[in-house]
Design an enzyme around this catalytic site. Structure first.
Site, PDB file in Angstrom:
ATOM      1  N   ILE A  53     -27.059 -43.069  21.854  1.00 10.99           N
ATOM      2  CA  ILE A  53     -28.023 -42.330  22.687  1.00 10.99           C
ATOM      3  C   ILE A  53     -27.732 -40.826  22.624  1.00 10.99           C
ATOM      4  O   ILE A  53     -28.651 -40.002  22.482  1.00 10.99           O
ATOM      5  CB  ILE A  53     -27.965 -42.823  24.149  1.00 10.99           C
ATOM      6  CG1 ILE A  53     -28.313 -44.319  24.217  1.00 10.99           C
ATOM      7  CG2 ILE A  53     -28.945 -42.016  25.018  1.00 10.99           C
ATOM      8  CD1 ILE A  53     -28.082 -44.957  25.586  1.00 10.99           C
TER       9      ILE A  53
ATOM     10  N   ASP B 184     -14.676 -38.474  21.026  1.00  8.29           N
ATOM     11  CA  ASP B 184     -13.440 -38.838  20.323  1.00  8.29           C
ATOM     12  C   ASP B 184     -13.726 -39.696  19.095  1.00  8.29           C
ATOM     13  O   ASP B 184     -12.802 -40.161  18.427  1.00  8.29           O
ATOM     14  CB  ASP B 184     -12.464 -39.554  21.271  1.00  8.29           C
ATOM     15  CG  ASP B 184     -12.937 -40.946  21.659  1.00  8.29           C
ATOM     16  OD1 ASP B 184     -14.076 -41.328  21.303  1.00  8.29           O
ATOM     17  OD2 ASP B 184     -12.161 -41.670  22.326  1.00  8.29           O
TER      18      ASP B 184
ATOM     19  N   SER C  10     -14.644 -42.655  18.811  1.00  8.89           N
ATOM     20  CA  SER C  10     -14.177 -44.049  18.845  1.00  8.89           C
ATOM     21  C   SER C  10     -15.308 -44.999  18.465  1.00  8.89           C
ATOM     22  O   SER C  10     -15.077 -46.014  17.820  1.00  8.89           O
ATOM     23  CB  SER C  10     -13.607 -44.404  20.220  1.00  8.89           C
ATOM     24  OG  SER C  10     -14.504 -44.051  21.237  1.00  8.89           O
ATOM     25  N   SER C  11     -16.540 -44.685  18.864  1.00  7.14           N
ATOM     26  CA  SER C  11     -17.666 -45.464  18.336  1.00  7.14           C
ATOM     27  C   SER C  11     -18.755 -44.539  17.771  1.00  7.14           C
ATOM     28  O   SER C  11     -19.618 -44.994  17.023  1.00  7.14           O
ATOM     29  CB  SER C  11     -18.252 -46.398  19.404  1.00  7.14           C
ATOM     30  OG  SER C  11     -18.749 -45.653  20.497  1.00  7.14           O
TER      31      SER C  11
ATOM     32  N   TYR D  27     -17.269 -53.035  33.617  1.00 12.09           N
ATOM     33  CA  TYR D  27     -18.110 -51.936  33.117  1.00 12.09           C
ATOM     34  C   TYR D  27     -19.120 -51.508  34.183  1.00 12.09           C
ATOM     35  O   TYR D  27     -19.259 -50.323  34.505  1.00 12.09           O
ATOM     36  CB  TYR D  27     -18.826 -52.409  31.836  1.00 12.09           C
ATOM     37  CG  TYR D  27     -19.958 -51.517  31.382  1.00 12.09           C
ATOM     38  CD1 TYR D  27     -19.698 -50.301  30.747  1.00 12.09           C
ATOM     39  CD2 TYR D  27     -21.297 -51.887  31.572  1.00 12.09           C
ATOM     40  CE1 TYR D  27     -20.738 -49.478  30.328  1.00 12.09           C
ATOM     41  CE2 TYR D  27     -22.332 -51.075  31.150  1.00 12.09           C
ATOM     42  CZ  TYR D  27     -22.051 -49.871  30.528  1.00 12.09           C
ATOM     43  OH  TYR D  27     -23.082 -49.058  30.113  1.00 12.09           O
TER      44      TYR D  27
ATOM     45  N   VAL E 164     -28.986 -56.291  21.024  1.00 14.59           N
ATOM     46  CA  VAL E 164     -29.591 -57.469  20.404  1.00 14.59           C
ATOM     47  C   VAL E 164     -30.640 -57.061  19.363  1.00 14.59           C
ATOM     48  O   VAL E 164     -30.771 -57.695  18.305  1.00 14.59           O
ATOM     49  CB  VAL E 164     -30.172 -58.404  21.495  1.00 14.59           C
ATOM     50  CG1 VAL E 164     -31.276 -57.742  22.290  1.00 14.59           C
ATOM     51  CG2 VAL E 164     -30.662 -59.703  20.907  1.00 14.59           C
TER      52      VAL E 164
ATOM     53  N   PHE F  77     -28.051 -66.767  21.953  1.00 20.11           N
ATOM     54  CA  PHE F  77     -27.152 -67.416  22.929  1.00 20.11           C
ATOM     55  C   PHE F  77     -28.014 -67.948  24.068  1.00 20.11           C
ATOM     56  O   PHE F  77     -28.730 -67.196  24.713  1.00 20.11           O
ATOM     57  CB  PHE F  77     -26.119 -66.411  23.446  1.00 20.11           C
ATOM     58  CG  PHE F  77     -25.192 -65.930  22.364  1.00 20.11           C
ATOM     59  CD1 PHE F  77     -24.030 -66.639  22.082  1.00 20.11           C
ATOM     60  CD2 PHE F  77     -25.495 -64.800  21.607  1.00 20.11           C
ATOM     61  CE1 PHE F  77     -23.167 -66.207  21.063  1.00 20.11           C
ATOM     62  CE2 PHE F  77     -24.642 -64.364  20.600  1.00 20.11           C
ATOM     63  CZ  PHE F  77     -23.477 -65.082  20.326  1.00 20.11           C
TER      64      PHE F  77
ATOM     65  N   ARG G 269     -34.940 -58.953  29.191  1.00 21.04           N
ATOM     66  CA  ARG G 269     -34.371 -57.615  29.319  1.00 21.04           C
ATOM     67  C   ARG G 269     -35.537 -56.622  29.337  1.00 21.04           C
ATOM     68  O   ARG G 269     -36.660 -56.943  28.959  1.00 21.04           O
ATOM     69  CB  ARG G 269     -33.446 -57.291  28.123  1.00 21.04           C
ATOM     70  CG  ARG G 269     -32.204 -58.177  28.030  1.00 21.04           C
ATOM     71  CD  ARG G 269     -31.217 -57.913  29.154  1.00 21.04           C
ATOM     72  NE  ARG G 269     -30.026 -58.752  29.068  1.00 21.04           N
ATOM     73  CZ  ARG G 269     -29.877 -59.913  29.696  1.00 21.04           C
ATOM     74  NH1 ARG G 269     -30.856 -60.406  30.433  1.00 21.04           N
ATOM     75  NH2 ARG G 269     -28.743 -60.593  29.597  1.00 21.04           N
TER      76      ARG G 269
HETATM   77  N1  LIG Z   1     -27.142 -48.502  25.030  1.00 22.88           N
HETATM   78  C1  LIG Z   1     -27.600 -48.894  26.221  1.00 22.88           C
HETATM   79  O1  LIG Z   1     -28.501 -49.741  26.290  1.00 22.88           O
HETATM   80  C2  LIG Z   1     -27.038 -48.306  27.505  1.00 22.88           C
HETATM   81  C3  LIG Z   1     -27.585 -48.748  28.710  1.00 22.88           C
HETATM   82  C4  LIG Z   1     -27.102 -48.218  29.895  1.00 22.88           C
HETATM   83  C5  LIG Z   1     -26.103 -47.256  29.868  1.00 22.88           C
HETATM   84  N2  LIG Z   1     -25.578 -46.841  28.686  1.00 22.88           N
HETATM   85  C6  LIG Z   1     -24.554 -45.770  28.723  1.00 22.88           C
HETATM   86  O2  LIG Z   1     -25.020 -44.694  27.913  1.00 22.88           O
HETATM   87  C7  LIG Z   1     -23.928 -44.005  27.343  1.00 22.88           C
HETATM   88  C8  LIG Z   1     -24.092 -43.947  25.839  1.00 22.88           C
HETATM   89  O3  LIG Z   1     -24.108 -45.269  25.336  1.00 22.88           O
HETATM   90  P1  LIG Z   1     -24.414 -45.647  23.824  1.00 22.88           P
HETATM   91  O4  LIG Z   1     -25.178 -46.901  23.837  1.00 22.88           O
HETATM   92  O5  LIG Z   1     -24.956 -44.454  23.128  1.00 22.88           O
HETATM   93  O6  LIG Z   1     -22.948 -46.015  23.329  1.00 22.88           O
HETATM   94  P2  LIG Z   1     -22.019 -45.375  22.204  1.00 22.88           P
HETATM   95  O7  LIG Z   1     -20.767 -46.200  22.232  1.00 22.88           O
HETATM   96  O8  LIG Z   1     -22.756 -45.239  20.920  1.00 22.88           O
HETATM   97  O9  LIG Z   1     -21.725 -43.912  22.770  1.00 22.88           O
HETATM   98  C9  LIG Z   1     -20.580 -43.575  23.493  1.00 22.88           C
HETATM   99  C10 LIG Z   1     -19.963 -42.338  22.843  1.00 22.88           C
HETATM  100  O10 LIG Z   1     -18.836 -41.928  23.614  1.00 22.88           O
HETATM  101  C11 LIG Z   1     -17.749 -41.710  22.744  1.00 22.88           C
HETATM  102  N3  LIG Z   1     -16.519 -41.987  23.506  1.00 22.88           N
HETATM  103  C12 LIG Z   1     -16.062 -43.186  23.938  1.00 22.88           C
HETATM  104  N4  LIG Z   1     -14.920 -43.040  24.609  1.00 22.88           N
HETATM  105  C13 LIG Z   1     -14.643 -41.718  24.627  1.00 22.88           C
HETATM  106  C14 LIG Z   1     -13.591 -40.940  25.169  1.00 22.88           C
HETATM  107  N5  LIG Z   1     -12.581 -41.498  25.859  1.00 22.88           N
HETATM  108  N6  LIG Z   1     -13.608 -39.594  24.980  1.00 22.88           N
HETATM  109  C15 LIG Z   1     -14.618 -39.014  24.274  1.00 22.88           C
HETATM  110  N7  LIG Z   1     -15.639 -39.699  23.750  1.00 22.88           N
HETATM  111  C16 LIG Z   1     -15.647 -41.040  23.918  1.00 22.88           C
HETATM  112  C17 LIG Z   1     -17.944 -42.639  21.571  1.00 22.88           C
HETATM  113  O11 LIG Z   1     -17.279 -42.212  20.387  1.00 22.88           O
HETATM  114  C18 LIG Z   1     -19.460 -42.603  21.422  1.00 22.88           C
HETATM  115  O12 LIG Z   1     -19.874 -41.552  20.572  1.00 22.88           O
HETATM  116  C19 LIG Z   1     -22.670 -44.744  27.796  1.00 22.88           C
HETATM  117  O13 LIG Z   1     -22.181 -44.093  28.958  1.00 22.88           O
HETATM  118  C20 LIG Z   1     -23.196 -46.113  28.163  1.00 22.88           C
HETATM  119  O14 LIG Z   1     -22.370 -46.749  29.104  1.00 22.88           O
HETATM  120  C21 LIG Z   1     -26.020 -47.347  27.486  1.00 22.88           C
END
Ligand SMILES: NC(=O)c1ccc[n+]([C@@H]2O[C@H](COP(=O)([O-])OP(=O)(O)OC[C@H]3O[C@@H](n4cnc5c(N)ncnc54)[C@H](O)[C@@H]3O)[C@@H](O)[C@H]2O)c1
Length: 315
Positions: A14, A34, A36-37, A148, A191, A208, A215
């Site tokens: 996002i 960082d 990590s993902s 979470y 998904v 599953f 959703r």
């Molecule tokens: N994807 C969804 O449907 C969804 C729904 C509700 C909420 N969210 C929230 O939206 C946000 C973004 O989610 P996403 O789906 O893009 O996931 P994502 O895992 O792609 O993004 C998370 C980012 O944060 C970085 N990160 C993780 N731990 C870190 C740390 N300790 N320090 C610095 N960077 C760190 C990762 O490298 C990654 O780039 C998150 O907070 C997630 O909880 C996502």
């Protein structure tokens, strides 16, 4: 002079779409991630088009405040997180460390850098819990069913406290299920990404349970638009970011099968423990406060997602 924002998690799914949108709107950015993902290739084009600095750092690092103060952002978009349910169940301590302590460190950095407000990535799918009356509104009692979801709920009190104590404004975006290009198609990914990738590779996706679980799906570019709007609207408020519509896993499967030309039935297996049956949020308040709605029809968003996976899933 261009506006400045710090985007934590800006190299993620996002976050990278938000970076694209902010750069197109002329903002100057500091991405803190960082990796990590997240992946740098997701923001490579934004870095070519605009002013985007990158700090590869953990949001819990004590150096964050100094780095933020040097950059001097007006707004902090805080999306960095341990972003998945299953790892939070397996390691709640690590999850809380990143999602709670990391968020407190980001709030502190925001205050110390003189930022005006923080826009936070909360989760409409995780904070309300499975027993909630649907669609969940922002007034629905919160009974998160995973570590979470608990972290996303409890940081709300920190946001309130930082606002009351330091005048730091905030908007919490409780997002439903976000889908689109760059979503992780791995086992713990969305998904939509998992189905689309499997179908394009000619593999039968696994459902599953019986596939009737629902959703609320929102296209990622619409989500980025909600963040942009929240830079200037809403004060100390939680807003659901959803379509208000329920789509079952089977319906999603059928749409994606049509788009990809995949002729086979899914495989079925036992439901995942803790998987909630139905999930949908009421986005009425976001419409009122931000003038936002989920503009992209599901069919069109899925088409664009499949295109991206077809194109080799780059950038
Ligand atoms: N994807 C969804 O449907 C969804 C729904 C509700 C909420 N969210 C929230 O939206 C946000 C973004 O989610 P996403 O789906 O893009 O996931 P994502 O895992 O792609 O993004 C998370 C980012 O944060 C970085 N990160 C993780 N731990 C870190 C740390 N300790 N320090 C610095 N960077 C760190 C990762 O490298 C990654 O780039 C998150 O907070 C997630 O909880 C996502």
């Amino acid at each position: 002079m261009s506006r400045k924002a710090m985007v934590t998690g800006g190299a993620g799914f996002i976050g990278s779409h938000l970076v694209d949108l902010l750069v197109d709107q002329g903002w100057e950015l500091l991405v803190v991630d960082d990796l990590s993902s997240g992946r740098l290739e997701y923001i490579a084009s934004a870095r070519r088009r605009g002013k985007v600095g990158v700090l590869v750092e953990d949001i819990r690092a004590p150096e964050l405040s100094a780095a933020a103060a040097r950059f001097d952002p007006e707004v902090v978009f805080h999306l960095a997180a341990q972003s998945k349910v299953r790892p939070s169940v397996e390691d709640p301590l690590k999850d809380a460390s990143i999602n709670v302590l990391g968020t407190v460190n980001v709030l502190q950095a925001a205050v110390r850098s003189g930022a005006r407000r923080v826009v936070f990535a909360s989760s409409g799918g995780a904070i309300y819990g499975g027993g909630a009356r649907l669609p969940a509104t922002e007034r629905t009692a919160k009974r998160p069913e995973s570590p979470y979801g608990i972290t996303k709920k409890i940081v709300e009190d920190y946001f309130r406290w930082f606002k009351e104590t330091y005048g730091l404004d905030y908007v919490l975006l409780a997002m439903a299920n976000i889908y689109g290009p760059r979503q992780d198609p791995g086992l713990e990914g969305g998904v939509t990404a998992i189905f689309a990738k499997a179908m394009l590779e000619g593999r039968r996706p696994t459902i599953f349970g019986d596939g009737t679980q629902t959703r609320d799906y929102v296209f990622v570019e619409d989500t980025a638009d909600a963040y942009l709007r929240a830079a200037d609207r809403g004060r100390g408020v939680l807003l659901n970011i959803g379509s208000g519509r329920e789509t079952s896993v089977l319906q999603l499967y059928e749409m994606l099968a049509r788009i990809t030309g995949f002729p086979y039935r899914p495989e079925f297996t036992a439901p995942k423990p803790g998987d909630i049956g139905r999930s949908v949020v009421d986005p009425g308040r976001a419409k009122k406060v931000l003038g936002w709605q989920a503009w992209t029809p599901l069919e069109e968003g899925l088409r664009r997602t499949v295109e991206w996976y077809r194109g080799g899933a780059r950038g």
